[in-house]
Design a protein around this motif. Structure first.
Motif, PDB file in Angstrom:
ATOM      1  N   PHE A 264       8.289  -3.750   9.655  1.00 46.74           N
ATOM      2  CA  PHE A 264       9.255  -2.798  10.203  1.00 46.74           C
ATOM      3  C   PHE A 264      10.654  -3.148   9.702  1.00 46.74           C
ATOM      4  N   VAL A 265      11.166  -2.312   8.813  1.00 46.54           N
ATOM      5  CA  VAL A 265      12.468  -2.536   8.195  1.00 46.54           C
ATOM      6  C   VAL A 265      13.494  -1.624   8.863  1.00 46.54           C
ATOM      7  N   ASN A 266      14.531  -2.216   9.430  1.00 52.37           N
ATOM      8  CA  ASN A 266      15.618  -1.468  10.052  1.00 52.37           C
ATOM      9  C   ASN A 266      16.722  -1.300   9.009  1.00 52.37           C
ATOM     10  N   HIS A 267      16.877  -0.071   8.513  1.00 56.75           N
ATOM     11  CA  HIS A 267      17.856   0.169   7.444  1.00 56.75           C
ATOM     12  C   HIS A 267      19.292   0.081   7.939  1.00 56.75           C
ATOM     13  N   LYS A 268      19.537   0.425   9.182  1.00 53.09           N
ATOM     14  CA  LYS A 268      20.908   0.366   9.694  1.00 53.09           C
ATOM     15  C   LYS A 268      21.425  -1.065   9.697  1.00 53.09           C
ATOM     16  N   ARG A 269      20.541  -2.004  10.000  1.00 52.85           N
ATOM     17  CA  ARG A 269      20.932  -3.416  10.033  1.00 52.85           C
ATOM     18  C   ARG A 269      20.511  -4.163   8.771  1.00 52.85           C
ATOM     19  N   ALA A 270      19.813  -3.465   7.867  1.00 53.64           N
ATOM     20  CA  ALA A 270      19.318  -4.083   6.631  1.00 53.64           C
ATOM     21  C   ALA A 270      18.541  -5.357   6.941  1.00 53.64           C
ATOM     22  N   SER A 271      17.572  -5.211   7.866  1.00 50.58           N
ATOM     23  CA  SER A 271      16.797  -6.382   8.274  1.00 50.58           C
ATOM     24  C   SER A 271      15.352  -6.008   8.562  1.00 50.58           C
TER      25      SER A 271
ATOM     26  N   ILE B 241       0.829  -1.198   0.000  1.00 49.07           N
ATOM     27  CA  ILE B 241       0.000   0.000   0.000  1.00 49.07           C
ATOM     28  C   ILE B 241       0.870   1.258   0.000  1.00 49.07           C
ATOM     29  N   MET B 242       1.768   1.365   0.967  1.00 54.77           N
ATOM     30  CA  MET B 242       2.616   2.550   1.091  1.00 54.77           C
ATOM     31  C   MET B 242       3.662   2.295   2.167  1.00 54.77           C
ATOM     32  N   ASN B 243       4.570   3.264   2.350  1.00 52.56           N
ATOM     33  CA  ASN B 243       5.508   3.177   3.465  1.00 52.56           C
ATOM     34  C   ASN B 243       5.632   4.530   4.133  1.00 52.56           C
ATOM     35  N   ILE B 244       6.082   4.479   5.379  1.00 49.41           N
ATOM     36  CA  ILE B 244       6.330   5.691   6.162  1.00 49.41           C
ATOM     37  C   ILE B 244       7.680   5.532   6.855  1.00 49.41           C
ATOM     38  N   ARG B 245       8.211   6.644   7.309  1.00 49.77           N
ATOM     39  CA  ARG B 245       9.394   6.630   8.177  1.00 49.77           C
ATOM     40  C   ARG B 245       8.891   6.768   9.610  1.00 49.77           C
ATOM     41  N   TYR B 246       9.390   5.906  10.478  1.00 55.61           N
ATOM     42  CA  TYR B 246       8.981   5.949  11.877  1.00 55.61           C
ATOM     43  C   TYR B 246      10.195   5.625  12.736  1.00 55.61           C
ATOM     44  N   TYR B 247      10.758   6.656  13.349  1.00 51.51           N
ATOM     45  CA  TYR B 247      12.007   6.549  14.098  1.00 51.51           C
ATOM     46  C   TYR B 247      13.074   5.938  13.201  1.00 51.51           C
ATOM     47  N   SER B 248      13.707   4.832  13.600  1.00 51.34           N
ATOM     48  CA  SER B 248      14.778   4.258  12.785  1.00 51.34           C
ATOM     49  C   SER B 248      14.255   3.248  11.759  1.00 51.34           C
ATOM     50  N   TYR B 249      12.946   3.185  11.602  1.00 52.23           N
ATOM     51  CA  TYR B 249      12.342   2.213  10.700  1.00 52.23           C
ATOM     52  C   TYR B 249      11.736   2.846   9.461  1.00 52.23           C
ATOM     53  N   LYS B 250      11.746   2.062   8.409  1.00 58.27           N
ATOM     54  CA  LYS B 250      10.852   2.306   7.290  1.00 58.27           C
ATOM     55  C   LYS B 250       9.757   1.265   7.484  1.00 58.27           C
ATOM     56  N   VAL B 251       8.518   1.702   7.615  1.00 54.00           N
ATOM     57  CA  VAL B 251       7.411   0.786   7.859  1.00 54.00           C
ATOM     58  C   VAL B 251       6.616   0.657   6.569  1.00 54.00           C
ATOM     59  N   ASN B 252       6.597  -0.556   6.038  1.00 49.76           N
ATOM     60  CA  ASN B 252       5.834  -0.845   4.832  1.00 49.76           C
ATOM     61  C   ASN B 252       4.458  -1.356   5.236  1.00 49.76           C
ATOM     62  N   LEU B 253       3.436  -0.791   4.634  1.00 54.96           N
ATOM     63  CA  LEU B 253       2.065  -1.204   4.913  1.00 54.96           C
ATOM     64  C   LEU B 253       1.576  -2.078   3.768  1.00 54.96           C
ATOM     65  N   TYR B 254       1.042  -3.251   4.117  1.00 55.56           N
ATOM     66  CA  TYR B 254       0.524  -4.203   3.141  1.00 55.56           C
ATOM     67  C   TYR B 254      -0.927  -4.538   3.470  1.00 55.56           C
ATOM     68  N   LEU B 255      -1.668  -4.928   2.448  1.00 54.55           N
ATOM     69  CA  LEU B 255      -3.015  -5.451   2.625  1.00 54.55           C
ATOM     70  C   LEU B 255      -2.948  -6.946   2.360  1.00 54.55           C
ATOM     71  N   LEU B 256      -3.247  -7.726   3.401  1.00 54.51           N
ATOM     72  CA  LEU B 256      -3.235  -9.186   3.327  1.00 54.51           C
ATOM     73  C   LEU B 256      -4.663  -9.656   3.542  1.00 54.51           C
ATOM     74  N   GLY B 257      -5.330 -10.058   2.488  1.00 56.35           N
ATOM     75  CA  GLY B 257      -6.759 -10.357   2.588  1.00 56.35           C
ATOM     76  C   GLY B 257      -7.477  -9.065   2.904  1.00 56.35           C
ATOM     77  N   SER B 258      -8.124  -9.015   4.056  1.00 57.35           N
ATOM     78  CA  SER B 258      -8.781  -7.775   4.494  1.00 57.35           C
ATOM     79  C   SER B 258      -8.051  -7.131   5.669  1.00 57.35           C
ATOM     80  N   ASP B 259      -6.840  -7.607   5.966  1.00 55.63           N
ATOM     81  CA  ASP B 259      -6.069  -7.115   7.109  1.00 55.63           C
ATOM     82  C   ASP B 259      -4.891  -6.258   6.643  1.00 55.63           C
ATOM     83  N   TYR B 260      -4.670  -5.141   7.329  1.00 56.53           N
ATOM     84  CA  TYR B 260      -3.501  -4.301   7.074  1.00 56.53           C
ATOM     85  C   TYR B 260      -2.375  -4.753   7.993  1.00 56.53           C
ATOM     86  N   VAL B 261      -1.210  -4.967   7.406  1.00 59.61           N
ATOM     87  CA  VAL B 261      -0.054  -5.501   8.122  1.00 59.61           C
ATOM     88  C   VAL B 261       1.127  -4.561   7.926  1.00 59.61           C
ATOM     89  N   GLU B 262       1.856  -4.303   9.011  1.00 56.80           N
ATOM     90  CA  GLU B 262       3.036  -3.447   8.960  1.00 56.80           C
ATOM     91  C   GLU B 262       4.310  -4.293   9.014  1.00 56.80           C
TER      92      GLU B 262
END
Length: 82
Positions: free
Chosen positions: A49-56, A26-47
């Protein structure tokens, strides 16, 4: 159809695989040290949390509509009221 209840208790690696195969980005946002990707899985929204410093991916969770992070999403898109 796969939904959050089908994946919530799976290991992180399996969650990642199922999200990328069955969810829609759906989209992503920056939240503290994370890039948070938002997905739609069925009818549920799932976040994802990607830590760019650790690439994980540190965490995958059902969207908490009561969290202040919702303000970042609502500035950019209109999510359905749950």
């Amino acid at each position: 159809m796969i939904c959050w209840n089908n994946v919530k208790n799976l290991p992180l690696e399996k969650k990642i695989s199922l999200l990328y195969e069955h969810a829609s980005f759906i989209m992503n946002i920056r939240y503290y040290s994370y890039k948070v990707n938002l997905y739609l899985l069925g009818s549920d929204y799932v976040e994802v949390f990607v830590n760019h410093k650790r690439a994980s991916i540190d965490r995958i969770a059902l969207l908490d509509t009561q969290h202040s992070r919702m303000n970042f999403y609502s500035d950019q898109i209109k999510l359905p009221t749950l």
